[in-house]
Motif scaffolding. Sequence first.
Motif, mmCIF file in Angstrom:
data_model
loop_
_atom_site.group_PDB
_atom_site.id
_atom_site.type_symbol
_atom_site.label_atom_id
_atom_site.label_comp_id
_atom_site.label_asym_id
_atom_site.label_seq_id
_atom_site.Cartn_x
_atom_site.Cartn_y
_atom_site.Cartn_z
ATOM 1 N N GLY A 8 0.841 -1.222 0.013
ATOM 2 C CA GLY A 8 -0.027 -0.024 -0.016
ATOM 3 C C GLY A 8 0.798 1.149 0.076
ATOM 4 N N PRO A 9 0.165 2.507 -0.156
ATOM 5 C CA PRO A 9 0.931 3.734 -0.271
ATOM 6 C C PRO A 9 1.306 4.142 1.320
ATOM 7 C CG PRO A 9 -1.257 4.110 -0.455
ATOM 8 C CD PRO A 9 -1.030 2.696 -0.234
ATOM 9 N N THR A 10 2.237 5.223 1.207
ATOM 10 C CA THR A 10 2.423 5.901 2.622
ATOM 11 C C THR A 10 1.210 7.032 2.768
ATOM 12 O OG1 THR A 10 3.646 7.777 1.491
ATOM 13 C CG2 THR A 10 4.909 5.848 2.144
ATOM 14 N N LEU A 11 1.230 7.307 3.904
ATOM 15 C CA LEU A 11 0.127 8.335 4.164
ATOM 16 C C LEU A 11 0.457 9.455 3.264
ATOM 17 C CD1 LEU A 11 -2.138 9.180 5.867
ATOM 18 C CD2 LEU A 11 -0.650 9.764 7.740
ATOM 19 N N ARG A 12 1.821 9.921 3.063
ATOM 20 C CA ARG A 12 2.054 10.997 2.335
ATOM 21 C C ARG A 12 1.564 10.878 1.027
ATOM 22 N NH1 ARG A 12 2.960 15.361 3.403
ATOM 23 N NH2 ARG A 12 5.003 15.090 4.375
ATOM 24 N N ASP A 13 1.581 9.724 0.273
ATOM 25 C CA ASP A 13 1.249 9.499 -0.999
ATOM 26 C C ASP A 13 -0.452 9.250 -1.018
ATOM 27 O OD1 ASP A 13 3.808 9.598 -2.236
ATOM 28 O OD2 ASP A 13 3.750 7.362 -1.671
ATOM 29 N N HIS A 14 -1.216 8.779 0.017
ATOM 30 C CA HIS A 14 -2.261 8.885 0.084
ATOM 31 C C HIS A 14 -2.968 10.357 0.182
ATOM 32 C CE1 HIS A 14 -6.461 7.044 1.109
ATOM 33 N NE2 HIS A 14 -6.358 7.751 2.310
ATOM 34 N N LEU A 15 -2.418 11.005 1.048
ATOM 35 C CA LEU A 15 -3.205 12.403 1.225
ATOM 36 C C LEU A 15 -2.590 13.456 0.106
ATOM 37 C CD1 LEU A 15 -2.670 12.576 5.148
ATOM 38 C CD2 LEU A 15 -4.735 12.116 3.941
ATOM 39 N N ARG A 16 -1.730 13.214 -0.770
ATOM 40 C CA ARG A 16 -1.091 14.148 -1.675
ATOM 41 C C ARG A 16 -2.252 14.913 -2.601
ATOM 42 N NH1 ARG A 16 4.146 14.471 -2.466
ATOM 43 N NH2 ARG A 16 4.390 12.217 -2.067
ATOM 44 N N GLY A 17 -2.515 16.100 -2.222
ATOM 45 C CA GLY A 17 -3.488 16.774 -3.097
ATOM 46 C C GLY A 17 -4.784 16.938 -2.643
ATOM 47 N N ARG A 18 -5.052 16.155 -1.219
ATOM 48 C CA ARG A 18 -6.490 16.096 -0.901
ATOM 49 C C ARG A 18 -6.407 16.185 0.598
ATOM 50 N NH1 ARG A 18 -7.497 10.762 1.371
ATOM 51 N NH2 ARG A 18 -9.381 10.794 1.024
ATOM 52 N N ARG A 19 -7.782 16.238 1.237
ATOM 53 C CA ARG A 19 -7.799 16.313 2.658
ATOM 54 C C ARG A 19 -8.809 14.978 3.013
ATOM 55 N NH1 ARG A 19 -9.815 22.750 3.651
ATOM 56 N NH2 ARG A 19 -8.125 23.646 2.384
ATOM 57 N N ALA A 20 -8.486 14.564 4.037
ATOM 58 C CA ALA A 20 -9.147 13.248 4.451
ATOM 59 C C ALA A 20 -10.574 13.746 5.449
ATOM 60 C CB ALA A 20 -8.473 12.668 5.606
ATOM 61 N N PRO A 21 -11.394 13.104 4.856
ATOM 62 C CA PRO A 21 -12.719 13.214 5.434
ATOM 63 C C PRO A 21 -12.534 12.956 7.059
ATOM 64 C CG PRO A 21 -12.908 12.024 3.584
ATOM 65 C CD PRO A 21 -11.544 12.001 3.826
ATOM 66 N N PRO A 22 -13.115 13.604 7.933
ATOM 67 C CA PRO A 22 -12.987 13.542 9.347
ATOM 68 C C PRO A 22 -13.104 11.702 9.776
ATOM 69 C CG PRO A 22 -14.426 15.374 9.141
ATOM 70 C CD PRO A 22 -14.191 14.611 7.759
ATOM 71 N N ARG A 23 -14.046 11.214 9.266
ATOM 72 C CA ARG A 23 -14.206 9.814 9.507
ATOM 73 C C ARG A 23 -13.016 8.967 9.327
ATOM 74 N NH1 ARG A 23 -19.309 8.801 11.745
ATOM 75 N NH2 ARG A 23 -20.985 10.317 11.063
ATOM 76 N N GLU A 24 -12.391 8.999 8.072
ATOM 77 C CA GLU A 24 -11.405 8.709 7.537
ATOM 78 C C GLU A 24 -10.096 8.742 8.496
ATOM 79 O OE1 GLU A 24 -8.154 8.312 4.001
ATOM 80 O OE2 GLU A 24 -10.107 9.448 3.718
ATOM 81 N N ALA A 25 -9.849 10.125 8.771
ATOM 82 C CA ALA A 25 -8.936 10.773 9.652
ATOM 83 C C ALA A 25 -8.904 10.040 10.912
ATOM 84 C CB ALA A 25 -8.992 12.039 9.931
#
Length: 235
Positions: free
Chosen positions: A62-79
């Motif tokens: 799987g990706p790093t958290l950096r790659d997963h979040l690049r260019g996006r914001r996590a919805p609160p439930r996901e965070a």
Amino acid sequence: MRVERARWEGRWVIVKTISHDHPDVIRRFHREGEIAARLAHPNIVPLLAHTRTQLVYQFVDGPTLRDHLRGRRAPPREAFRLFRGVMSAIAYAHARGIMHLDLKPENVMLEDGRAVVTDFGMSHDTALTRITSMGERMGTPHYMAPEQYKGVRDDPRSDLYAVTVMLFEALAGVPPHPDPLGWLSGTNLERLPLPGPPALHPLMECGLARDPEGRPPSAMSMLIELERAEEHLQS
């Protein structure tokens, strides 16, 4: 240090091979192996083997958290879901006297939606002899706690600060301090507004405190407060 994916005993693994003969590098390499061998938790990448020149870790597909979040914001439930896993891993490590001290999005992997903490190469273990010098600065400015910038490397609350910065960044898309070195040195105290659900703001305010005394007293207490904030959001 060379890091490669390889086949080992019929499965994919990540192999870290030391390619430097400097005594400090060698000591830190083997210290990482000693620490990783003591950790067995579903939210921590397991060490499979430790030799004179190599550390063999389980491969996380799987990706790093950096790659997963690049260019996006996590919805609160996901965070909430991701950082419950990170906090669970850190609480487990702290209970064994181990502080990570280099928590950042690059050192959190995601596998099937589960956060997995990796790279304990800069960690401090209270059960082992110190191999870094007092006052030595180690870390990444955006995620380094102010006391780490001053050379303190044995306070578990430094990890709580780093986790809070990552949570802030996941929700806002950027870290809290536009000038991290200015913040660490005390010359620029600018901080962006707290993002995400208001129920989470007291915990984030606490976690970002410059003084460790202002932060949650332990990783477990921070995990409990995170779960309470999540319950408030769901209600």
